[in-house]
Design an enzyme around this catalytic site. Structure first.
Site, PDB file in Angstrom:
ATOM      1  CB  CYS A 128      30.238  44.749  42.045  1.00  0.00           C
ATOM      2  SG  CYS A 128      30.729  46.126  41.013  1.00  0.00           S
ATOM      3  CB  CYS A 180      32.236  44.024  39.122  1.00  0.00           C
ATOM      4  SG  CYS A 180      32.793  45.184  40.388  1.00  0.00           S
TER       5      CYS A 180
END
Length: 107
Positions: A31, A34
């Site tokens: 991600c 993230c």
């Protein structure tokens, strides 16, 4: 102090039974957002360790906890206090915005 990893097996003890508020970063290695927010989470963990515990849950490796809290978008930052979910922040944010949203827990 850095954010420590929490798993399905340790979530209840580390988060729900914690005396302090706990910021949980639900994330995954693939991600991009993230990865962007991760250094900010680490800074918050270091700067506010006395009042807030910060942990990370890899959603790929811990599907039970992720499913239990309805995590469908990552990064999701949940704050738990006294075993209850008290705040949820979905998506990456700049540090000043995160600190504003976490103000009641950090200061």
């Amino acid at each position: 102090m850095t954010a420590r990893a929490v798993t399905d097996a340790t979530f209840d003890t580390e988060v729900l039974q914690n005396d302090k508020p706990v910021l949980v970063d639900f994330w995954a290695p693939w991600c991009g957002p993230c990865r962007q927010v991760s250094p900010i989470i680490e800074e918050i963990a270091g700067e506010h360790a006395e009042v807030l515990d910060v942990v990370k849950v890899n959603t790929d490796e811990n599907p039970r906890t992720s499913a239990a809290y309805g995590i469908t978008s990552i990064p999701t930052l949940n704050v738990y206090k006294g075993g209850e979910l008290v705040k949820q922040i979905i998506g990456a944010r700049p540090k000043p915005v995160l600190e504003r949203e976490l103000a009641e827990f950090i200061g």
